[in-house]
Design a protein around this motif. Structure first.
Motif, PDB file in Angstrom:
ATOM      1  N   LEU A 164      35.446 -26.779  18.628  1.00  0.00           N
ATOM      2  CA  LEU A 164      34.884 -27.172  19.925  1.00  0.00           C
ATOM      3  C   LEU A 164      34.414 -28.620  19.926  1.00  0.00           C
ATOM      4  CD1 LEU A 164      32.832 -23.974  20.755  1.00  0.00           C
ATOM      5  CD2 LEU A 164      34.751 -24.874  22.074  1.00  0.00           C
ATOM      6  N   MET A 165      33.662 -29.000  18.908  1.00  0.00           N
ATOM      7  CA  MET A 165      33.145 -30.363  18.846  1.00  0.00           C
ATOM      8  C   MET A 165      34.277 -31.378  18.690  1.00  0.00           C
ATOM      9  SD  MET A 165      29.999 -30.431  19.506  1.00  0.00           S
ATOM     10  CE  MET A 165      29.709 -32.143  19.091  1.00  0.00           C
ATOM     11  N   GLY A 166      35.284 -31.046  17.906  1.00  0.00           N
ATOM     12  CA  GLY A 166      36.428 -31.943  17.740  1.00  0.00           C
ATOM     13  C   GLY A 166      37.140 -32.200  19.053  1.00  0.00           C
ATOM     14  N   ARG A 167      37.336 -31.157  19.820  1.00  0.00           N
ATOM     15  CA  ARG A 167      37.992 -31.306  21.124  1.00  0.00           C
ATOM     16  C   ARG A 167      37.143 -32.135  22.078  1.00  0.00           C
ATOM     17  NH1 ARG A 167      41.312 -25.951  22.677  1.00  0.00           N
ATOM     18  NH2 ARG A 167      42.171 -25.511  20.628  1.00  0.00           N
ATOM     19  N   LEU A 168      35.857 -31.840  22.107  1.00  0.00           N
ATOM     20  CA  LEU A 168      34.962 -32.589  23.001  1.00  0.00           C
ATOM     21  C   LEU A 168      34.887 -34.064  22.613  1.00  0.00           C
ATOM     22  CD1 LEU A 168      32.131 -29.947  23.301  1.00  0.00           C
ATOM     23  CD2 LEU A 168      33.591 -30.736  25.157  1.00  0.00           C
ATOM     24  N   VAL A 169      34.748 -34.331  21.332  1.00  0.00           N
ATOM     25  CA  VAL A 169      34.655 -35.715  20.867  1.00  0.00           C
ATOM     26  C   VAL A 169      35.939 -36.474  21.206  1.00  0.00           C
ATOM     27  CG1 VAL A 169      34.555 -37.168  18.798  1.00  0.00           C
ATOM     28  CG2 VAL A 169      32.935 -35.294  19.095  1.00  0.00           C
ATOM     29  N   ALA A 170      37.082 -35.832  21.027  1.00  0.00           N
ATOM     30  CA  ALA A 170      38.355 -36.491  21.334  1.00  0.00           C
ATOM     31  C   ALA A 170      38.422 -36.884  22.803  1.00  0.00           C
ATOM     32  CB  ALA A 170      39.520 -35.568  20.976  1.00  0.00           C
ATOM     33  N   VAL A 171      38.023 -35.992  23.674  1.00  0.00           N
ATOM     34  CA  VAL A 171      38.050 -36.286  25.109  1.00  0.00           C
ATOM     35  C   VAL A 171      37.056 -37.386  25.450  1.00  0.00           C
ATOM     36  CG1 VAL A 171      37.582 -35.336  27.405  1.00  0.00           C
ATOM     37  CG2 VAL A 171      38.936 -34.021  25.773  1.00  0.00           C
ATOM     38  N   ILE A 172      35.876 -37.307  24.887  1.00  0.00           N
ATOM     39  CA  ILE A 172      34.855 -38.321  25.158  1.00  0.00           C
ATOM     40  C   ILE A 172      35.316 -39.689  24.661  1.00  0.00           C
ATOM     41  CG2 ILE A 172      32.521 -39.075  24.564  1.00  0.00           C
ATOM     42  CD1 ILE A 172      31.763 -36.051  24.545  1.00  0.00           C
ATOM     43  N   GLN A 173      35.959 -39.720  23.500  1.00  0.00           N
ATOM     44  CA  GLN A 173      36.420 -40.990  22.949  1.00  0.00           C
ATOM     45  C   GLN A 173      37.521 -41.633  23.798  1.00  0.00           C
ATOM     46  OE1 GLN A 173      37.478 -40.441  18.832  1.00  0.00           O
ATOM     47  NE2 GLN A 173      35.373 -40.686  18.157  1.00  0.00           N
ATOM     48  N   CYS A 174      38.203 -40.846  24.588  1.00  0.00           N
ATOM     49  CA  CYS A 174      39.242 -41.402  25.466  1.00  0.00           C
ATOM     50  C   CYS A 174      38.629 -42.283  26.550  1.00  0.00           C
ATOM     51  CB  CYS A 174      40.060 -40.288  26.108  1.00  0.00           C
ATOM     52  SG  CYS A 174      41.221 -39.543  24.959  1.00  0.00           S
ATOM     53  N   GLY A 175      37.361 -42.113  26.781  1.00  0.00           N
ATOM     54  CA  GLY A 175      36.691 -42.938  27.786  1.00  0.00           C
ATOM     55  C   GLY A 175      36.912 -42.420  29.189  1.00  0.00           C
ATOM     56  N   ASP A 176      37.203 -43.327  30.097  1.00  0.00           N
ATOM     57  CA  ASP A 176      37.259 -42.985  31.512  1.00  0.00           C
ATOM     58  C   ASP A 176      38.567 -42.313  31.929  1.00  0.00           C
ATOM     59  OD1 ASP A 176      34.708 -44.055  31.848  1.00  0.00           O
ATOM     60  OD2 ASP A 176      35.541 -46.064  32.084  1.00  0.00           O
ATOM     61  N   VAL A 177      39.617 -42.480  31.128  1.00  0.00           N
ATOM     62  CA  VAL A 177      40.917 -41.894  31.478  1.00  0.00           C
ATOM     63  C   VAL A 177      41.423 -41.087  30.288  1.00  0.00           C
ATOM     64  CG1 VAL A 177      43.291 -42.375  32.151  1.00  0.00           C
ATOM     65  CG2 VAL A 177      41.445 -43.832  32.999  1.00  0.00           C
ATOM     66  N   VAL A 178      41.665 -39.818  30.520  1.00  0.00           N
ATOM     67  CA  VAL A 178      42.196 -38.949  29.475  1.00  0.00           C
ATOM     68  C   VAL A 178      43.666 -38.719  29.772  1.00  0.00           C
ATOM     69  CG1 VAL A 178      42.034 -36.705  28.353  1.00  0.00           C
ATOM     70  CG2 VAL A 178      39.970 -37.832  29.177  1.00  0.00           C
ATOM     71  N   GLY A 179      44.494 -39.137  28.846  1.00  0.00           N
ATOM     72  CA  GLY A 179      45.931 -38.981  29.008  1.00  0.00           C
ATOM     73  C   GLY A 179      46.515 -38.192  27.857  1.00  0.00           C
ATOM     74  N   PRO A 180      47.823 -38.195  27.743  1.00  0.00           N
ATOM     75  CA  PRO A 180      48.486 -37.427  26.685  1.00  0.00           C
ATOM     76  C   PRO A 180      48.139 -37.894  25.272  1.00  0.00           C
ATOM     77  CG  PRO A 180      50.101 -38.609  28.045  1.00  0.00           C
ATOM     78  CD  PRO A 180      48.750 -38.864  28.622  1.00  0.00           C
ATOM     79  N   ASP A 181      47.611 -39.107  25.147  1.00  0.00           N
ATOM     80  CA  ASP A 181      47.219 -39.598  23.827  1.00  0.00           C
ATOM     81  C   ASP A 181      46.020 -38.839  23.256  1.00  0.00           C
ATOM     82  OD1 ASP A 181      45.819 -40.772  25.957  1.00  0.00           O
ATOM     83  OD2 ASP A 181      45.158 -42.451  24.720  1.00  0.00           O
ATOM     84  N   VAL A 182      45.421 -37.968  24.056  1.00  0.00           N
ATOM     85  CA  VAL A 182      44.279 -37.187  23.578  1.00  0.00           C
ATOM     86  C   VAL A 182      44.709 -36.135  22.548  1.00  0.00           C
ATOM     87  CG1 VAL A 182      44.274 -35.335  25.326  1.00  0.00           C
ATOM     88  CG2 VAL A 182      42.129 -36.072  24.293  1.00  0.00           C
ATOM     89  N   PHE A 183      45.949 -35.660  22.623  1.00  0.00           N
ATOM     90  CA  PHE A 183      46.365 -34.558  21.749  1.00  0.00           C
ATOM     91  C   PHE A 183      46.326 -34.904  20.266  1.00  0.00           C
ATOM     92  CE2 PHE A 183      48.207 -33.466  25.899  1.00  0.00           C
ATOM     93  CZ  PHE A 183      47.512 -32.287  26.106  1.00  0.00           C
ATOM     94  N   PRO A 184      46.883 -36.032  19.832  1.00  0.00           N
ATOM     95  CA  PRO A 184      46.729 -36.359  18.404  1.00  0.00           C
ATOM     96  C   PRO A 184      45.274 -36.636  18.028  1.00  0.00           C
ATOM     97  CG  PRO A 184      48.228 -37.924  19.496  1.00  0.00           C
ATOM     98  CD  PRO A 184      47.757 -36.948  20.522  1.00  0.00           C
ATOM     99  N   LEU A 185      44.520 -37.188  18.964  1.00  0.00           N
ATOM    100  CA  LEU A 185      43.108 -37.469  18.709  1.00  0.00           C
ATOM    101  C   LEU A 185      42.326 -36.165  18.525  1.00  0.00           C
ATOM    102  CD1 LEU A 185      41.115 -39.768  18.404  1.00  0.00           C
ATOM    103  CD2 LEU A 185      40.793 -39.773  20.880  1.00  0.00           C
ATOM    104  N   ILE A 186      42.686 -35.124  19.248  1.00  0.00           N
ATOM    105  CA  ILE A 186      42.048 -33.814  19.081  1.00  0.00           C
ATOM    106  C   ILE A 186      42.262 -33.321  17.651  1.00  0.00           C
ATOM    107  CG2 ILE A 186      42.204 -31.363  19.699  1.00  0.00           C
ATOM    108  CD1 ILE A 186      42.639 -32.272  22.614  1.00  0.00           C
ATOM    109  N   ASP A 187      43.499 -33.448  17.165  1.00  0.00           N
ATOM    110  CA  ASP A 187      43.783 -33.004  15.797  1.00  0.00           C
ATOM    111  C   ASP A 187      42.947 -33.763  14.777  1.00  0.00           C
ATOM    112  OD1 ASP A 187      45.664 -31.193  16.744  1.00  0.00           O
ATOM    113  OD2 ASP A 187      47.350 -32.573  16.449  1.00  0.00           O
ATOM    114  N   VAL A 188      42.838 -35.076  14.947  1.00  0.00           N
ATOM    115  CA  VAL A 188      42.078 -35.909  14.024  1.00  0.00           C
ATOM    116  C   VAL A 188      40.595 -35.551  14.077  1.00  0.00           C
ATOM    117  CG1 VAL A 188      41.297 -38.272  13.574  1.00  0.00           C
ATOM    118  CG2 VAL A 188      43.707 -37.828  14.047  1.00  0.00           C
ATOM    119  N   CYS A 189      40.044 -35.474  15.287  1.00  0.00           N
ATOM    120  CA  CYS A 189      38.610 -35.196  15.439  1.00  0.00           C
ATOM    121  C   CYS A 189      38.253 -33.794  14.951  1.00  0.00           C
ATOM    122  CB  CYS A 189      38.185 -35.371  16.900  1.00  0.00           C
ATOM    123  SG  CYS A 189      38.205 -37.082  17.458  1.00  0.00           S
ATOM    124  N   THR A 190      39.105 -32.829  15.243  1.00  0.00           N
ATOM    125  CA  THR A 190      38.850 -31.454  14.803  1.00  0.00           C
ATOM    126  C   THR A 190      38.893 -31.365  13.278  1.00  0.00           C
ATOM    127  OG1 THR A 190      39.752 -30.578  16.857  1.00  0.00           O
ATOM    128  CG2 THR A 190      39.630 -29.063  15.012  1.00  0.00           C
TER     129      THR A 190
END
Length: 96
Positions: free
Chosen positions: A46-72
Motif C-alpha cells: 500500500l505504501m509503495g503504491r501511494l508513494v509512487a503516485v505522490i512522487q509523480c507530482g501533479d500528473v500521474v501517467g503510465p510512467d507510474v507503473f515502474p515506479l510502483i514496482d520500485v517503491c513497493t
C-alpha cells in the motif's frame, strides 16, 4: 494548491501512521510471526503504491507503473528489515 506544493515526506508519514491502526488491528504478542509479516507486506504494498503516485507530482501517467514496482520493493525491504528485528530469534516480540 497542488500536490507538488506539499511536503511529500510529511504526507507519506501521516498516511503511514493512518494505515497502522487499520492494518495491525487485533494483533498482539500472541499473534503468530507469519501474520505480522503478512500485514507488513500488505503495508509495504500500500505504501509503495501511494508513494509512487505522490512522487509523480501533479500528473500521474503510465510512467507510474515502474515506479510502483520500485517503491513497493523498497518499502518491502525496509519493512522486512524492521520486522526482522522484532520477530527474529533475538527480536523484542520473540522475547515476550
Amino acid at each position: 494548491m497542488k500536490i507538488s506544493d506539499l511536503d511529500v515526506a510529511e504526507l507519506v508519514d501521516v498516511i503511514g501512521q493512518a494505515l497502522v491502526p487499520v492494518l495491525y488491528r487485533g494483533l498482539d504478542a500472541s499473534t503468530a510471526p507469519h501474520v505480522w509479516r503478512e500485514r507488513s507486506q500488505l503495508n509495504a504494498e500500500l505504501m509503495g503504491r501511494l508513494v509512487a503516485v505522490i512522487q509523480c507530482g501533479d500528473v500521474v501517467g503510465p510512467d507510474v507503473f515502474p515506479l510502483i514496482d520500485v517503491c513497493t520493493a523498497r518499502m518491502a525491504e525496509s519493512y522486512a528489515e524492521s520486522f526482522g528485528a522484532l520477530l527474529g530469534p533475538a527480536g523484542s516480540l520473540s522475547k515476550l
